[in-house]
Design an enzyme around this catalytic site. Structure first.
Site, PDB file in Angstrom:
ATOM      1  N   TYR A  71       0.864  -1.197   0.000  1.00 30.16           N
ATOM      2  CA  TYR A  71       0.000   0.000   0.000  1.00 30.16           C
ATOM      3  C   TYR A  71       0.885   1.225   0.000  1.00 30.16           C
ATOM      4  O   TYR A  71       1.876   1.269   0.735  1.00 30.16           O
ATOM      5  CB  TYR A  71      -0.902   0.032   1.235  1.00 30.16           C
ATOM      6  CG  TYR A  71      -2.359  -0.154   0.858  1.00 30.16           C
ATOM      7  CD1 TYR A  71      -2.997   0.812   0.092  1.00 30.16           C
ATOM      8  CD2 TYR A  71      -3.054  -1.283   1.239  1.00 30.16           C
ATOM      9  CE1 TYR A  71      -4.321   0.642  -0.293  1.00 30.16           C
ATOM     10  CE2 TYR A  71      -4.383  -1.455   0.856  1.00 30.16           C
ATOM     11  CZ  TYR A  71      -5.006  -0.491   0.090  1.00 30.16           C
ATOM     12  OH  TYR A  71      -6.296  -0.649  -0.294  1.00 30.16           O
ATOM     13  N   GLU A  73      -0.474   4.851  -0.433  1.00 28.03           N
ATOM     14  CA  GLU A  73      -1.283   6.062  -0.671  1.00 28.03           C
ATOM     15  C   GLU A  73      -0.429   7.300  -0.431  1.00 28.03           C
ATOM     16  O   GLU A  73       0.427   7.313   0.454  1.00 28.03           O
ATOM     17  CB  GLU A  73      -2.509   6.055   0.234  1.00 28.03           C
ATOM     18  CG  GLU A  73      -3.505   4.993  -0.203  1.00 28.03           C
ATOM     19  CD  GLU A  73      -4.770   4.988   0.634  1.00 28.03           C
ATOM     20  OE1 GLU A  73      -4.896   5.828   1.539  1.00 28.03           O
ATOM     21  OE2 GLU A  73      -5.620   4.129   0.369  1.00 28.03           O
ATOM     22  N   ASP A 248      -7.204  14.285 -24.023  1.00 29.73           N
ATOM     23  CA  ASP A 248      -7.150  12.852 -23.713  1.00 29.73           C
ATOM     24  C   ASP A 248      -6.463  12.189 -24.907  1.00 29.73           C
ATOM     25  O   ASP A 248      -7.071  11.955 -25.946  1.00 29.73           O
ATOM     26  CB  ASP A 248      -8.582  12.331 -23.529  1.00 29.73           C
ATOM     27  CG  ASP A 248      -8.622  10.832 -23.268  1.00 29.73           C
ATOM     28  OD1 ASP A 248      -7.580  10.165 -23.410  1.00 29.73           O
ATOM     29  OD2 ASP A 248      -9.713  10.327 -22.932  1.00 29.73           O
ATOM     30  N   THR A 277      -3.936   6.645 -21.598  1.00 30.09           N
ATOM     31  CA  THR A 277      -3.733   5.271 -21.158  1.00 30.09           C
ATOM     32  C   THR A 277      -2.283   4.947 -21.486  1.00 30.09           C
ATOM     33  O   THR A 277      -1.648   5.639 -22.279  1.00 30.09           O
ATOM     34  CB  THR A 277      -4.647   4.281 -21.906  1.00 30.09           C
ATOM     35  OG1 THR A 277      -4.479   4.497 -23.312  1.00 30.09           O
ATOM     36  CG2 THR A 277      -6.100   4.474 -21.541  1.00 30.09           C
ATOM     37  N   LYS A 280      -2.134   1.457 -25.022  1.00 25.75           N
ATOM     38  CA  LYS A 280      -2.579   1.432 -26.427  1.00 25.75           C
ATOM     39  C   LYS A 280      -1.347   1.651 -27.315  1.00 25.75           C
ATOM     40  O   LYS A 280      -0.439   0.818 -27.270  1.00 25.75           O
ATOM     41  CB  LYS A 280      -3.659   2.485 -26.633  1.00 25.75           C
ATOM     42  CG  LYS A 280      -4.917   2.229 -25.785  1.00 25.75           C
ATOM     43  CD  LYS A 280      -6.001   3.226 -26.103  1.00 25.75           C
ATOM     44  CE  LYS A 280      -7.335   2.849 -25.590  1.00 25.75           C
ATOM     45  NZ  LYS A 280      -7.785   3.251 -24.317  1.00 25.75           N
ATOM     46  N   ARG A 286      -1.378  -2.141 -18.870  1.00 24.98           N
ATOM     47  CA  ARG A 286      -2.687  -1.480 -18.769  1.00 24.98           C
ATOM     48  C   ARG A 286      -2.602  -0.451 -17.656  1.00 24.98           C
ATOM     49  O   ARG A 286      -2.216  -0.770 -16.534  1.00 24.98           O
ATOM     50  CB  ARG A 286      -3.781  -2.482 -18.386  1.00 24.98           C
ATOM     51  CG  ARG A 286      -3.952  -3.634 -19.331  1.00 24.98           C
ATOM     52  CD  ARG A 286      -5.312  -4.257 -19.172  1.00 24.98           C
ATOM     53  NE  ARG A 286      -6.289  -3.391 -19.783  1.00 24.98           N
ATOM     54  CZ  ARG A 286      -6.462  -3.274 -21.102  1.00 24.98           C
ATOM     55  NH1 ARG A 286      -5.751  -3.990 -21.940  1.00 24.98           N
ATOM     56  NH2 ARG A 286      -7.361  -2.454 -21.587  1.00 24.98           N
TER      57      ARG A 286
HETATM   58  N1  PLP Z   1     -10.003   7.740 -23.160  1.00 23.51           N
HETATM   59  C1  PLP Z   1     -10.036   7.319 -24.432  1.00 23.51           C
HETATM   60  C2  PLP Z   1      -9.918   8.316 -25.541  1.00 23.51           C
HETATM   61  C3  PLP Z   1     -10.180   5.953 -24.711  1.00 23.51           C
HETATM   62  O1  PLP Z   1     -10.242   5.537 -25.976  1.00 23.51           O
HETATM   63  C4  PLP Z   1     -10.309   5.043 -23.619  1.00 23.51           C
HETATM   64  C5  PLP Z   1     -10.468   3.590 -23.831  1.00 23.51           C
HETATM   65  O2  PLP Z   1     -10.798   3.070 -24.804  1.00 23.51           O
HETATM   66  C6  PLP Z   1     -10.275   5.551 -22.320  1.00 23.51           C
HETATM   67  C7  PLP Z   1     -10.129   6.896 -22.125  1.00 23.51           C
HETATM   68  C8  PLP Z   1     -10.467   4.653 -21.142  1.00 23.51           C
HETATM   69  O3  PLP Z   1      -9.363   3.860 -20.912  1.00 23.51           O
HETATM   70  P1  PLP Z   1      -9.458   2.602 -19.910  1.00 23.51           P
HETATM   71  O4  PLP Z   1     -10.152   1.519 -20.640  1.00 23.51           O
HETATM   72  O5  PLP Z   1      -8.019   2.297 -19.596  1.00 23.51           O
HETATM   73  O6  PLP Z   1     -10.197   3.067 -18.697  1.00 23.51           O
END
Ligand code: PLP
Length: 485
Positions: A71, A73, A248, A277, A280, A286
């Site tokens: 842990y 935090e 994002d 993320t 990808k 992950r």
């Molecule tokens: N943001 C975008 C643009 C995504 O395409 C995705 C997942 O497909 C996410 C966020 C969410 O990612 P996670 O599945 O790791 O929560």
């Protein structure tokens, strides 16, 4: 000598994988069998899912150890738990690599996933722009010190903010303010879309919406938009209306890290806050991450306890390893090949008469509109899967078939590029996809109308395509050196 594939395992790595499976098998053989089956399945499938990739043996092996037991935090050097010195090292090294890789002021590597990274970012902005001013007005340092009346007022204010994001049917993500996700329940959301004629983001229309709606947060980024974004223009719009620009980059982080997206296309250079993320196109474990300018850092670092529990130290360690890999020169070559392959795939489909949203691609994905074949996305996805080709269905702009059946199929190249396939193979794959889409037809319902789910595909076509796909993959071994037999 040909370069080793990214997924190649040394004899030592193979021993590690085998030994780990032996240990698991002794406790729960069904899990060992599933792990073993997964590598067989991955080896056998033509994986064109735009959001998936293959992590290196180093990244995979980094996750299977006792760091998981801890842990931690808080943040490095400021923990709510004792005995965190090794997790401090892990988190510090991961953040250091992330900052260097992306040229960011600050990196927060704790989010467990992309959705967590977005939640952390939304709340960091709310904390900076709504909560902090309220605390200042009340002359207190902490929310616990607010009066009941001030607390009620702050909660009302936090729950009454506006967000502007890309619409779902033009490629936005559920976490960008849509009702099924908590972001849609938290924010008053409005969407911007694309120009119906070109399929491209209409920045003038976006500016007009932003001027009228005046969002607190302008979100850029997508899951299914096959083109690049001008983040300099996005920032100008955000600045004009007093919004925080959040990007994002979950899908295209690898193209940013690999310096395919630079200048106006580099989100880190223009946004106040960037989420991603790590699994990808970035090719890590992950997980999620937030990058931001210095003024947001203290707010982002409160991700735990705001929306996260204890971090996953073994995954942060794997992020550090993946970021170190992405800082090597080969990663730039990889990122460029991802884009070259997507373009070759698009050209191959277009040459065979396919319909692509925006007419092509300049990133890692292609969105095929299958309605011209009389199919829904769901039917096309299933027919392709029957033929050994893994894709996923996706809405197209203004989709008459909604988000469940859809009219599109999303196809991405990050995984097959990691596997070593190049532009010549992409043309062959375009041919296979075209064969399936031409051969599949919608089944007829009991009412005599075309079904949106069931379809008819001659098994000989499916088998023939699957065989050709398998032949293609045979030249590009996945995780060579891993032998579990
Ligand atoms: N943001 C975008 C643009 C995504 O395409 C995705 C997942 O497909 C996410 C966020 C969410 O990612 P996670 O599945 O790791 O929560």
């Amino acid at each position: 000598m040909a370069p080793q594939p990214h997924t190649a395992a040394t004899p030592a790595a193979n021993t590690a994988f085998r030994s780990a499976l032996d240990v698991v098998r002794a406790v729960e053989p069904r899990i060992a069998a599933a792990i073993g089956q997964e590598i067989d399945d991955q080896r056998a499938s033509l994986k064109l899912i735009a959001s998936e990739n293959y992590a290196s043996p180093a990244v995979l092996l980094t996750m299977g150890n006792w760091l998981s037991d801890k842990y931690a935090e808080g943040t490095a050097g400021r923990r709510f738990y004792a005995g965190c010195r090794n997790v401090d090292t892990v988190e510090t090294v991961a953040a250091e690599h992330a900052r260097a890789l992306f040229g960011a002021d600050h990196a927060y590597v704790q989010p467990h996933s992309g959705i967590d990274a977005n939640l952390t970012a939304f709340w960091a902005v709310l904390s900076q722009r709504v909560e902090s001013p309220a605390l200042e007005r009340a002359k207190v340092r902490n929310v616990n010190d607010l009066t009941e009346a001030d607390w009620a007022e702050l909660r009302r204010e936090l729950g009454n903010q506006r967000m502007l994001g890309m619409s779902l049917d033009t490629g936005g993500h559920l976490t960008h303010g849509f009702r099924p996700n908590i972001s849609g329940k938290m924010f008053d959301q409005r969407s911007y879309g694309t120009d119906p004629a070109t399929g491209l983001i209409d920045y003038d229309a976006l500016r007009a919406t932003a001027r009228e709606f005046r969002p607190l947060i302008l979100v850029a980024g997508y899951s299914a938009y096959p083109r690049r974004i001008d983040f300099r223009r996005m920032r100008e719009i955000a600045d004009e209306v007093g919004a925080t620009l959040m990007v994002d980059m979950a899908h295209f982080a690898g193209l940013v890290a690999g310096k395919v997206f630079t200048g106006d296309e580099d989100p880190v250079a223009h946004a106040h806050i960037v989420t991603t993320t790590t699994h990808k196109s970035l090719r890590g474990p992950r997980g999620g991450m937030v990058l931001c300018a210095e003024e947001l850092a203290e707010h982002v670092d409160r991700g735990c306890p705001l929306v996260l529990g204890g971090p996953l130290p073994h995954v942060m360690a794997a992020k550090a390893v993946a970021f170190a890999e992405a800082r090597r020169p080969e990663f730039r070559d990889y990122a460029q090949r991802v884009v070259d392959n997507a373009r070759a795939l698009a050209e191959g489909l277009l040459r065979r008469g396919g319909t692509l949203v925006t007419g092509g691609t300049d990133n890692h994905l292609v969105l095929v509109d299958v309605s011209g074949h009389g199919l829904t996305g769901r039917q096309a996805e299933a027919a392709l899967l029957d033929s050994g080709i893994v894709t996923n269905r996706n809405s197209v702009p203004g989709d008459p078939n909604g988000a469940w059946y859809t009219s599109g199929v999303r196809i991405g190249t990050p995984a097959l590029t990691t596997r070593g396939l190049g532009t010549a193979e992409m043309d062959g794959i375009a041919g296979l996809i075209d064969t399936v889409l031409r051969a599949a037809t919608p089944a007829t319902t009991a009412a005599g109308t075309p079904s949106r789910a069931q379809y008819v595909l001659d098994p000989a076509v499916a088998e023939g395509v699957a065989e050709r796909a398998a032949d293609l993959l045979a030249g590009f071994p996945l995780y060579p050196g891993v032998d579990l037999a």
